[in-house]
Design a protein around this motif. Structure first.
Motif, PDB file in Angstrom:
ATOM      1  N   ARG A   1      -1.984   4.881  -0.730  1.00  0.00           N
ATOM      2  CA  ARG A   1      -3.387   4.629  -1.013  1.00  0.00           C
ATOM      3  C   ARG A   1      -4.074   5.871  -1.524  1.00  0.00           C
ATOM      4  O   ARG A   1      -4.892   5.809  -2.441  1.00  0.00           O
ATOM      5  N   THR A   2      -3.753   7.028  -0.987  1.00  0.00           N
ATOM      6  CA  THR A   2      -4.387   8.257  -1.461  1.00  0.00           C
ATOM      7  C   THR A   2      -4.014   8.548  -2.906  1.00  0.00           C
ATOM      8  O   THR A   2      -4.871   8.904  -3.710  1.00  0.00           O
TER       9      THR A   2
ATOM     10  N   LEU B   1      -5.205  -2.370   0.679  1.00  0.00           N
ATOM     11  CA  LEU B   1      -5.389  -2.606   2.113  1.00  0.00           C
ATOM     12  C   LEU B   1      -6.566  -1.776   2.592  1.00  0.00           C
ATOM     13  O   LEU B   1      -6.569  -0.557   2.463  1.00  0.00           O
ATOM     14  N   HIS B   2      -7.541  -2.412   3.159  1.00  0.00           N
ATOM     15  CA  HIS B   2      -8.755  -1.693   3.529  1.00  0.00           C
ATOM     16  C   HIS B   2      -8.580  -1.024   4.879  1.00  0.00           C
ATOM     17  O   HIS B   2      -8.005  -1.589   5.796  1.00  0.00           O
ATOM     18  N   GLU B   3      -9.107   0.197   4.970  1.00  0.00           N
ATOM     19  CA  GLU B   3      -8.878   0.993   6.167  1.00  0.00           C
ATOM     20  C   GLU B   3      -9.594   0.410   7.378  1.00  0.00           C
ATOM     21  O   GLU B   3      -8.997   0.113   8.397  1.00  0.00           O
TER      22      GLU B   3
ATOM     23  N   THR C   1     -15.015   3.392  -4.872  1.00  0.00           N
ATOM     24  CA  THR C   1     -14.922   3.079  -3.444  1.00  0.00           C
ATOM     25  C   THR C   1     -16.114   3.643  -2.698  1.00  0.00           C
ATOM     26  O   THR C   1     -16.545   3.116  -1.696  1.00  0.00           O
ATOM     27  N   GLY C   2     -16.717   4.716  -3.205  1.00  0.00           N
ATOM     28  CA  GLY C   2     -17.917   5.261  -2.568  1.00  0.00           C
ATOM     29  C   GLY C   2     -19.047   4.238  -2.612  1.00  0.00           C
ATOM     30  O   GLY C   2     -19.730   3.988  -1.630  1.00  0.00           O
TER      31      GLY C   2
ATOM     32  N   LEU D   1      -6.739  -2.452   8.629  1.00  0.00           N
ATOM     33  CA  LEU D   1      -5.667  -1.691   9.258  1.00  0.00           C
ATOM     34  C   LEU D   1      -6.016  -1.268  10.678  1.00  0.00           C
ATOM     35  O   LEU D   1      -5.163  -1.254  11.555  1.00  0.00           O
ATOM     36  N   SER D   2      -7.286  -0.962  10.920  1.00  0.00           N
ATOM     37  CA  SER D   2      -7.636  -0.581  12.287  1.00  0.00           C
ATOM     38  C   SER D   2      -7.560  -1.779  13.208  1.00  0.00           C
ATOM     39  O   SER D   2      -7.215  -1.657  14.386  1.00  0.00           O
ATOM     40  N   LYS D   3      -7.877  -2.951  12.671  1.00  0.00           N
ATOM     41  CA  LYS D   3      -7.870  -4.150  13.510  1.00  0.00           C
ATOM     42  C   LYS D   3      -6.478  -4.436  14.036  1.00  0.00           C
ATOM     43  O   LYS D   3      -6.318  -4.887  15.162  1.00  0.00           O
ATOM     44  N   ILE D   4      -5.453  -4.207  13.214  1.00  0.00           N
ATOM     45  CA  ILE D   4      -4.113  -4.508  13.701  1.00  0.00           C
ATOM     46  C   ILE D   4      -3.415  -3.259  14.198  1.00  0.00           C
ATOM     47  O   ILE D   4      -2.212  -3.245  14.382  1.00  0.00           O
TER      48      ILE D   4
END
Lengths: 80, 306
Positions: A60-61, A22-24, A71-72, A28-31
């Motif tokens: 996720r961490t 799940l992308h941050e 991911t970088g 996740l911010s959108k919802i």
């Protein structure tokens, strides 16, 4: 349904993978489930939504421990 | 320099009793902690070597007539000790054995009373778990304490009974037994994980540990055994009657037991400011886990009693 232990391990890995990807920023911010939106309730009754967000963030961490470099690179490419 | 001498004293100390075999043991004990299989091969090679000149000097080893058997026994016991230490270290990383011993401290009187309560919980008055200076009492002293002996035995009995039921219907094969066992185990694991997840999400401060949840999940196997037995003895009608009986008894038992542990656990530092949703959600958890039991009982036993 005849389960084997192997199918349980498969299901667990798929579920954890689903939570880990799940992308941050994009999702996740959108919802309204981003990590910056969970600071609200002080006191000892955090509520279900905050607990769920904490759980997602911790999964996720833990899952992304070894994949930091990958991911970088993704982030740099999409920042343009 | 002290490290060097200490390194050499270890194989000497282990090989002290059989005086003539120190050549054999110097190889294995220095290689054994890191590469077990490689140490085994070098020791095998070395054992083949000196055995030719050991035959003449066999008289000085009077523990065994055959010095090779003596050497093999010493090697095997050292290997077993290493294996035992390694297993203990790995297991103690995951669970403490003392906590597990608490759950198996049962006696006959407790088991009989608990089985009676599981099958007929309607007359049991006092459902509180008694404490003794902050630690819960062992099952020997308190009938309301949860144990792991009954669930383990019931699980194994259920597997054997499933094999017998399938054999009666001529549908038995050894793979089916393993499949049945792993299916039941998977459902227990799923149920325990769902309960843990829901207890975490609702921040219920309870002293229900993982083993307690495994115990409460395992109590349904007693009902399942009773149901399958009645289904085999009395046919389809007996199956449904026993299924209804054990479902209601188990639901009552679960609701009464979990109510004591989950619901009044408003800890002392939350001064009654819990929102209105909280007690309802906890009630939903207990009722949902109670309703889950008959579903699982039906799922896991209906295919045994056609």
């Amino acid at each position: 349904m005849a389960f084997t232990l192997y199918s349980l391990i498969q299901a667990a890995i798929l579920c954890i993978n689903a939570v880990a990807v799940l992308h941050e920023e994009r999702f996740l911010s959108k919802i309204g489930w981003g990590v910056d939106q969970s600071v609200g309730g002080f006191g000892d009754e955090p509520g279900i939504k905050v607990q769920l967000m904490n759980l997602i963030r911790s999964v996720r961490t833990v899952m992304r421990g070894g994949k930091f470099k990958f991911t970088g690179k993704h982030k740099d490419r999409n920042e343009n | 320099f002290t490290y060097y001498s200490g390194f050499h004293s270890k194989p000497r100390a282990r090989a002290a009793p059989p005086a003539g075999d120190s050549v054999l043991f110097e190889d294995t004990s220095s290689a054994a902690p890191a590469m077990n299989s490689q140490g085994y091969y070098t020791s095998g090679y070395n054992m083949g070597g000196p055995s030719n000149d050991m035959q003449g000097g066999g008289g000085m080893n009077n523990l065994f007539a055959d010095p090779m058997a003596n050497a093999a026994m010493m090697y095997g016991s050292s290997l077993a000790n290493q294996g035992k230490d390694m297993v203990n270290k790995e297991i103690s990383r995951f669970m403490t054995v003392n906590k597990l011993k608490y759950f198996f401290a049962v006696d006959t009187r407790y088991v009989l009373k608990k089985l009676m309560i599981l099958m007929f919980p309607y007359t049991h008055q006092d459902w509180e778990v008694r404490y003794h200076r902050d630690t819960p009492l062992t099952p020997r002293q308190d009938v309301n304490a949860s144990d792991l002996y009954i669930p383990t035995m019931a699980f194994i009995t259920y597997i054997l009974l499933a094999g017998m039921a399938l054999g009666i219907q001529k549908r038995f094969s050894p793979e089916v037994l393993g499949l049945c066992a792993s299916t039941a185990l998977v459902w227990v694991i799923i149920e325990v994980l769902v309960m843990l997840l829901s207890l975490y999400l609702l921040t219920v401060h309870t002293d229900l540990s993982t083993f307690d949840l495994i115990a409460y999940s395992g109590y349904k196997y007693v009902g399942m055994i009773f149901t399958v037995l009645c289904g085999l003895l009395f046919g389809s009608d007996g199956y449904f009657v026993a299924f209804a009986w054990s479902s209601f008894a188990l639901m009552f038992f679960i609701v009464r037991s979990l109510k004591m542990k989950i619901l009044p656990s408003l800890s002392s530092d939350s001064m009654g400011m819990g929102s209105n949703a909280k007690p309802q959600l906890r009630l939903y958890i207990t009722v949902a886990s109670a309703l889950f039991q008959p579903i699982i009982i039906y799922w896991l036993t209906s295919h045994l009693v056609r």
